[in-house]
Write a protein that holds these residues in place. Structure first.
Motif, PDB file in Angstrom:
ATOM      1  N   GLY A  10       0.493  -1.225  -0.003  1.00 13.41           N
ATOM      2  CA  GLY A  10      -0.278  -0.044  -0.045  1.00 13.41           C
ATOM      3  C   GLY A  10       0.465   1.254  -0.219  1.00 13.41           C
ATOM      4  N   VAL A  11       1.732   1.278   0.617  1.00 15.17           N
ATOM      5  CA  VAL A  11       2.833   2.600   0.884  1.00 15.17           C
ATOM      6  C   VAL A  11       3.626   2.535   0.158  1.00 15.17           C
ATOM      7  CG1 VAL A  11       4.631   2.997   1.517  1.00 15.17           C
ATOM      8  CG2 VAL A  11       3.007   2.456   2.677  1.00 15.17           C
ATOM      9  N   ALA A  12       3.775   1.741  -1.170  1.00 15.09           N
ATOM     10  CA  ALA A  12       4.766   1.815  -3.093  1.00 15.09           C
ATOM     11  C   ALA A  12       3.538   2.230  -3.442  1.00 15.09           C
ATOM     12  CB  ALA A  12       4.867   0.056  -3.094  1.00 15.09           C
ATOM     13  N   VAL A  13       1.898   1.579  -3.297  1.00 13.22           N
ATOM     14  CA  VAL A  13       1.139   1.741  -4.023  1.00 13.22           C
ATOM     15  C   VAL A  13       0.752   3.672  -4.157  1.00 13.22           C
ATOM     16  CG1 VAL A  13      -1.159   1.924  -4.480  1.00 13.22           C
ATOM     17  CG2 VAL A  13       0.175   0.154  -4.273  1.00 13.22           C
ATOM     18  N   LEU A  14       0.850   4.005  -2.931  1.00 12.32           N
ATOM     19  CA  LEU A  14       0.453   5.073  -2.675  1.00 12.32           C
ATOM     20  C   LEU A  14       1.832   6.290  -3.061  1.00 12.32           C
ATOM     21  CD1 LEU A  14      -0.751   7.726  -1.203  1.00 12.32           C
ATOM     22  CD2 LEU A  14       0.605   6.890   0.799  1.00 12.32           C
ATOM     23  N   VAL A  15       2.830   5.862  -3.052  1.00 13.35           N
ATOM     24  CA  VAL A  15       4.316   6.510  -2.858  1.00 13.35           C
ATOM     25  C   VAL A  15       4.770   6.985  -4.872  1.00 13.35           C
ATOM     26  CG1 VAL A  15       6.411   6.123  -3.410  1.00 13.35           C
ATOM     27  CG2 VAL A  15       5.900   6.212  -0.821  1.00 13.35           C
ATOM     28  N   VAL A  31       3.387   2.083  -8.766  1.00 11.40           N
ATOM     29  CA  VAL A  31       2.520   1.144  -8.732  1.00 11.40           C
ATOM     30  C   VAL A  31       1.855   0.081  -9.016  1.00 11.40           C
ATOM     31  CG1 VAL A  31       0.028   1.060  -8.904  1.00 11.40           C
ATOM     32  CG2 VAL A  31       1.348   3.411  -8.670  1.00 11.40           C
ATOM     33  N   LEU A  32       2.842  -0.927 -10.084  1.00  9.87           N
ATOM     34  CA  LEU A  32       2.220  -1.932 -10.939  1.00  9.87           C
ATOM     35  C   LEU A  32       3.214  -2.861 -10.211  1.00  9.87           C
ATOM     36  CD1 LEU A  32       0.810  -3.267 -13.088  1.00  9.87           C
ATOM     37  CD2 LEU A  32       2.606  -2.557 -14.743  1.00  9.87           C
ATOM     38  N   GLY A  33       4.419  -2.452  -9.805  1.00  7.09           N
ATOM     39  CA  GLY A  33       5.270  -3.533  -9.400  1.00  7.09           C
ATOM     40  C   GLY A  33       4.945  -3.610  -7.748  1.00  7.09           C
ATOM     41  N   GLY A  34       3.993  -3.147  -7.268  1.00  3.85           N
ATOM     42  CA  GLY A  34       3.984  -2.961  -5.347  1.00  3.85           C
ATOM     43  C   GLY A  34       2.519  -4.046  -5.867  1.00  3.85           C
ATOM     44  N   ILE A  35       1.861  -3.890  -7.193  1.00  3.37           N
ATOM     45  CA  ILE A  35       0.876  -4.640  -6.873  1.00  3.37           C
ATOM     46  C   ILE A  35       1.511  -6.271  -7.783  1.00  3.37           C
ATOM     47  CG2 ILE A  35      -1.584  -5.306  -8.454  1.00  3.37           C
ATOM     48  CD1 ILE A  35      -1.768  -2.270  -8.355  1.00  3.37           C
ATOM     49  N   LEU A  36       2.151  -6.028  -8.567  1.00  4.58           N
ATOM     50  CA  LEU A  36       2.850  -7.169  -8.377  1.00  4.58           C
ATOM     51  C   LEU A  36       2.984  -8.584  -7.707  1.00  4.58           C
ATOM     52  CD1 LEU A  36       3.633  -9.853 -10.808  1.00  4.58           C
ATOM     53  CD2 LEU A  36       6.057  -8.159 -11.025  1.00  4.58           C
ATOM     54  N   VAL A  37       4.516  -7.254  -6.875  1.00  3.48           N
ATOM     55  CA  VAL A  37       4.557  -7.265  -5.410  1.00  3.48           C
ATOM     56  C   VAL A  37       3.240  -8.947  -4.628  1.00  3.48           C
ATOM     57  CG1 VAL A  37       5.921  -7.509  -3.241  1.00  3.48           C
ATOM     58  CG2 VAL A  37       6.724  -6.597  -5.070  1.00  3.48           C
ATOM     59  N   TRP A  38       2.456  -8.172  -4.415  1.00  3.17           N
ATOM     60  CA  TRP A  38       1.753  -8.718  -3.747  1.00  3.17           C
ATOM     61  C   TRP A  38       0.499  -9.829  -4.311  1.00  3.17           C
ATOM     62  CZ3 TRP A  38      -3.355  -8.760  -6.265  1.00  3.17           C
ATOM     63  CH2 TRP A  38      -5.109  -9.244  -4.932  1.00  3.17           C
ATOM     64  N   ALA A  39       0.949  -9.513  -5.990  1.00  3.77           N
ATOM     65  CA  ALA A  39       0.511 -10.952  -6.367  1.00  3.77           C
ATOM     66  C   ALA A  39       0.702 -12.501  -6.388  1.00  3.77           C
ATOM     67  CB  ALA A  39       0.166 -10.761  -7.643  1.00  3.77           C
ATOM     68  N   ILE A  40       2.330 -11.957  -6.785  1.00  5.67           N
ATOM     69  CA  ILE A  40       3.380 -13.156  -6.483  1.00  5.67           C
ATOM     70  C   ILE A  40       2.964 -13.538  -4.498  1.00  5.67           C
ATOM     71  CG2 ILE A  40       6.044 -13.452  -6.184  1.00  5.67           C
ATOM     72  CD1 ILE A  40       6.141 -11.176  -8.591  1.00  5.67           C
ATOM     73  N   MET A  41       3.592 -13.050  -3.304  1.00  6.09           N
ATOM     74  CA  MET A  41       3.126 -13.216  -2.567  1.00  6.09           C
ATOM     75  C   MET A  41       1.771 -14.199  -1.637  1.00  6.09           C
ATOM     76  SD  MET A  41       6.032 -12.561  -1.550  1.00  6.09           S
ATOM     77  CE  MET A  41       6.211 -13.138   0.138  1.00  6.09           C
ATOM     78  N   THR A  42       0.701 -13.363  -2.620  1.00  8.93           N
ATOM     79  CA  THR A  42      -0.885 -13.458  -2.544  1.00  8.93           C
ATOM     80  C   THR A  42      -1.003 -14.838  -3.473  1.00  8.93           C
ATOM     81  OG1 THR A  42      -1.276 -11.823  -1.678  1.00  8.93           O
ATOM     82  CG2 THR A  42      -3.136 -12.784  -2.316  1.00  8.93           C
ATOM     83  N   GLY A  43      -0.761 -14.576  -4.426  1.00 10.86           N
ATOM     84  CA  GLY A  43      -0.612 -16.549  -5.465  1.00 10.86           C
ATOM     85  C   GLY A  43      -2.414 -16.496  -5.103  1.00 10.86           C
ATOM     86  N   GLY A  44      -2.759 -17.538  -6.011  1.00 13.84           N
ATOM     87  CA  GLY A  44      -3.905 -17.186  -6.982  1.00 13.84           C
ATOM     88  C   GLY A  44      -4.242 -16.946  -7.915  1.00 13.84           C
TER      89      GLY A  44
END
Length: 160
Positions: A10-15, A31-44
């Motif tokens: 969320g901080v990465a997205v806000l920054v 923004v996209l990098g932060g969401i990519l990290v989230w997708a990798i870590m969350t999976g599914g």
């Protein structure tokens, strides 16, 4: 993903969103990098669908900003070289006079180049206003794309 990890994303997205407005950081990439990290870590499937939606929103915004701003510049007959030199001057200005130097050097360089090209102050000022408008258009379009991507991520947080 842990709560701390989601907060960091969320901080990465806000920054990234702030970086789009301030034009110092590569905001859409953050923004996209932060969401990519989230997708990798969350999976599914859900996480990857959210990332795909975010990526499409940002790619469309990146293309649209150039098309819309380019049309605006062509309509006013302002060369891209003027905008490019203004951008370089703005970057230099950011370091010479922190924060406000970006705007001052950007506008000043465009005005001087257009004044040299037109040999007429009113025409140079008109071109300068057009270049600043085109820059604001790019910021607005990038921000819309990044906000859509961020919204997709928030929905992804809620459903995962």
């Amino acid at each position: 993903m842990s709560v701390l990890g989601e907060v960091l994303v969320g901080v990465a997205v806000l920054v990234g969103l702030i970086g789009i407005v301030v034009q110092v950081l590569p905001g859409a990439v953050l923004v996209l990098g932060g969401i990519l990290v989230w997708a990798i870590m969350t999976g599914g499937v859900e996480a990857w669908v959210v990332f795909s939606i975010a990526a499409v929103a940002i790619v469309i915004a990146e293309v649209a900003q150039w098309v819309i701003a380019g049309k605006h510049m062509r309509k006013a007959k302002v060369p891209w070289l003027t905008l490019a030199v203004g951008g370089i001057a703005g970057i230099i200005g950011f370091f010479v006079v922190p924060v406000i130097g970006l705007f001052l050097f950007f506008v000043g360089a465009i005005f001087l180049l257009e004044w040299a090209r037109h040999k007429d102050v009113p025409a140079a000022w008109k071109s300068t206003k057009t270049a600043v408008q085109a820059t604001l258009i790019t910021i607005g379009v990038q921000l819309v794309g990044a906000l859509l991507a961020s919204g997709a991520w928030v929905i992804g947080l809620l459903i995962t």
